[in-house]
Design an enzyme around this catalytic site. Sequence first.
Site, PDB file in Angstrom:
ATOM      1  CE  LYS A 179      -1.738   2.731   1.835  1.00 26.14           C
ATOM      2  NZ  LYS A 179      -1.432   4.458   1.440  1.00 26.14           N
TER       3      LYS A 179
ATOM      4  CB  SER B 259       3.775  10.284  10.234  1.00 28.22           C
ATOM      5  OG  SER B 259       2.778   9.828   9.991  1.00 28.22           O
TER       6      SER B 259
ATOM      7  N   GLY C 197       2.325   5.249  12.327  1.00 30.23           N
ATOM      8  CA  GLY C 197       3.177   4.147  12.579  1.00 30.23           C
ATOM      9  C   GLY C 197       2.557   3.615  14.103  1.00 30.23           C
TER      10      GLY C 197
ATOM     11  CD  GLU D 181      12.937   1.696  11.438  1.00 30.99           C
ATOM     12  OE1 GLU D 181      13.160   2.789  11.610  1.00 30.99           O
ATOM     13  OE2 GLU D 181      12.995   0.543  12.066  1.00 30.99           O
TER      14      GLU D 181
ATOM     15  CB  CYS E  26      13.417   9.229   7.979  1.00 30.32           C
ATOM     16  SG  CYS E  26      14.496   7.992   7.310  1.00 30.32           S
TER      17      CYS E  26
HETATM   18  P1  NAD Z   1       2.577   9.180   6.496  1.00 32.10           P
HETATM   19  O1  NAD Z   1       2.530   8.552   7.861  1.00 32.10           O
HETATM   20  O2  NAD Z   1       1.538  10.167   6.117  1.00 32.10           O
HETATM   21  O3  NAD Z   1       2.284   7.882   5.249  1.00 32.10           O
HETATM   22  C1  NAD Z   1       2.878   6.607   5.251  1.00 32.10           C
HETATM   23  C2  NAD Z   1       2.071   5.587   4.863  1.00 32.10           C
HETATM   24  O4  NAD Z   1       1.103   5.304   5.692  1.00 32.10           O
HETATM   25  C3  NAD Z   1       1.186   6.136   3.524  1.00 32.10           C
HETATM   26  O5  NAD Z   1       1.176   5.025   2.670  1.00 32.10           O
HETATM   27  C4  NAD Z   1      -0.126   6.440   4.040  1.00 32.10           C
HETATM   28  O6  NAD Z   1      -0.971   6.315   3.090  1.00 32.10           O
HETATM   29  C5  NAD Z   1      -0.351   5.477   5.379  1.00 32.10           C
HETATM   30  N1  NAD Z   1      -1.101   5.780   6.375  1.00 32.10           N
HETATM   31  C6  NAD Z   1      -1.263   6.854   6.690  1.00 32.10           C
HETATM   32  N2  NAD Z   1      -2.207   7.047   7.956  1.00 32.10           N
HETATM   33  C7  NAD Z   1      -2.286   5.704   8.188  1.00 32.10           C
HETATM   34  C8  NAD Z   1      -3.068   5.060   9.257  1.00 32.10           C
HETATM   35  N3  NAD Z   1      -3.737   5.502  10.079  1.00 32.10           N
HETATM   36  N4  NAD Z   1      -3.155   3.712   9.102  1.00 32.10           N
HETATM   37  C9  NAD Z   1      -2.346   2.909   8.042  1.00 32.10           C
HETATM   38  N5  NAD Z   1      -1.801   3.711   7.253  1.00 32.10           N
HETATM   39  C10 NAD Z   1      -1.633   5.168   7.183  1.00 32.10           C
HETATM   40  O7  NAD Z   1       4.041   9.519   6.275  1.00 32.10           O
HETATM   41  P2  NAD Z   1       4.595  10.368   4.752  1.00 32.10           P
HETATM   42  O8  NAD Z   1       4.148  11.677   4.701  1.00 32.10           O
HETATM   43  O9  NAD Z   1       4.332   9.449   3.718  1.00 32.10           O
HETATM   44  O10 NAD Z   1       6.064  10.125   5.043  1.00 32.10           O
HETATM   45  C11 NAD Z   1       6.716  11.172   5.832  1.00 32.10           C
HETATM   46  C12 NAD Z   1       7.278  10.483   7.375  1.00 32.10           C
HETATM   47  O11 NAD Z   1       7.868   9.191   7.047  1.00 32.10           O
HETATM   48  C13 NAD Z   1       8.306  11.463   7.821  1.00 32.10           C
HETATM   49  O12 NAD Z   1       8.096  11.401   9.341  1.00 32.10           O
HETATM   50  C14 NAD Z   1       9.728  10.574   7.816  1.00 32.10           C
HETATM   51  O13 NAD Z   1      10.484  10.729   8.780  1.00 32.10           O
HETATM   52  C15 NAD Z   1       9.117   9.134   7.662  1.00 32.10           C
HETATM   53  N6  NAD Z   1       9.904   8.119   7.012  1.00 32.10           N
HETATM   54  C16 NAD Z   1      10.603   7.394   8.058  1.00 32.10           C
HETATM   55  C17 NAD Z   1      11.587   6.613   7.438  1.00 32.10           C
HETATM   56  C18 NAD Z   1      12.323   5.705   8.254  1.00 32.10           C
HETATM   57  O14 NAD Z   1      12.793   4.685   7.718  1.00 32.10           O
HETATM   58  N7  NAD Z   1      12.534   5.815   9.443  1.00 32.10           N
HETATM   59  C19 NAD Z   1      11.825   6.657   6.029  1.00 32.10           C
HETATM   60  C20 NAD Z   1      11.330   7.599   5.269  1.00 32.10           C
HETATM   61  C21 NAD Z   1      10.244   8.431   5.866  1.00 32.10           C
END
Ligand code: NAD
Length: 470
Positions: A160, A206, A210, A227, A261
């Site tokens: 997804k 995020s 997460g 992560e 990240c």
């Molecule tokens: P996000 O959390 O908005 O989305 C990530 C994924 O989760 C997407 O596919 C989204 O559709 C899905 N999602 C959103 N809400 C959800 C829920 N309630 N239940 C299940 N799935 C859900 O994050 P983003 O804006 O796509 O990415 C940016 C964030 O990702 C930043 O905080 C960044 O630090 C983090 N990030 C972390 C790493 C790592 O390896 N630690 C790597 C890249 C990005």
Amino acid sequence: MIPAIKLIESRSPQAPADIVASFPAAGEAGVQAAVLLAQAVQHDWAARNAAARAAALARAADAVEAAGDELAALVVREVGKPVTEARGEVARSVSILRYYAQQVFDPVGAVHEPSGAGLLFTRRRPLGVAGLITPWNFPLAIPLWKAAPALAFGNTVVLKPAPQALACALRLAELLDLNEFQVVPGGAEEGAALAEAADVVSFTGSGAAGASVRAAAVRRGVPVQAEMGGQNAAIVLPDADLQSAAAQIAAAAMGFAGQKCTATKRIIAVGNGDEVRQAVVAAVARLGVGDPADPGTAVGPLIDRAARDRVLEAAAGAVAAGGRILTGGRIPGSARRAGGAATDWGGSGWYVEPTVVDGLPADHPLAREEVFGPICVVQDASSADEAVALANGVRHGLASAVYTRDLDRALDLGARLDTGLIKVNAPTSGVDFYLPFGGEKESGYGGREQGKAAQEFYTSSHTITISPSS
Ligand code: NAD
């Protein structure tokens, strides 16, 4: 009445009128159907011999490599990643697939002395369907660093992807050309449905999302890793090579508009604040800001308007709290500083100038919480001990960097920083896919990704005793 179809749409951040992908959302039922399909083919996939699974991954690597230029251009168009970094991501994706194509042949257990006659051994087996929920910022590499090991060790995959990176994920699925790898278009609802249905769940994104994915998987008792964000510090000691440190820090904080990240979010100067400020501001000024398709660009646009506005608001909030903007804080080309009404640069693109702020207390939100964009703060410490306390004083624990020529200092600080990645004279950003990767504290949960750690996550170990029949 026919229910309205929810469309998942991605738009180019540098040209928001450009719709890159538009597909109906899978919905909860679509996700469940994909998982059932993945379950139906999983047994056969796991039963294929190792060479056959390795060959499938190697073919996928060849297909991604052959489409390299096209994929890099798609990454540039869909998420605004500067083309040099986009090409690097494609190359890394190929390497990830080749690496796990070989890991298929690694041992899957160990033979031990039995207590009687016969055989006593462990054997790792796949878990079933891996549900992968991914962000947009590494639209090829993150899906692959989860999917490649999942597939290598006999699981099937339902991905997804983030809505903002849907086209990249769908193109990846075409290139992989495996029934065992499916993509479901969707947003939070579909992500949540996948966390409720898969046999093992791997999430990157995020902290808030997460936490909710983790809670769902834990409630169901299925393995989960999450992560999440970082608030990564770079500590600059007085003996550091300042020019080299500043160049690395500027690139790590602002490259791809700070949307990694592992981006540097805090610069901690130890007794050398003036020199560090000057060198970092000069290094930031040397970064190319503009069209991500231009090979000279290091800083492209933010992913969307909301992300752009969060950076402007953070800069304005810092000023309101008595902070100082050392550079940036505006929409490029506009005369107003952060806090004024925002106008778009040239009518398109969600750009913000790379922004460096100082003069904030350690408990100010900008010093404590991740703002996913090209903004970082300079903090001062009077000693290395104070720098470590500042660096560790946040809830995140993803990456940190120490700049020094003193080996004893490097060893000492490296041992005391509570982040999953610790770099000395190297930027906080940048990850080697063949080593375990993940964060401490609220940055990571549930076991490391990548490298040899991935086998452990995508399999479970069975202990088998075979005794003679009589
Ligand atoms: P996000 O959390 O908005 O989305 C990530 C994924 O989760 C997407 O596919 C989204 O559709 C899905 N999602 C959103 N809400 C959800 C829920 N309630 N239940 C299940 N799935 C859900 O994050 P983003 O804006 O796509 O990415 C940016 C964030 O990702 C930043 O905080 C960044 O630090 C983090 N990030 C972390 C790493 C790592 O390896 N630690 C790597 C890249 C990005």
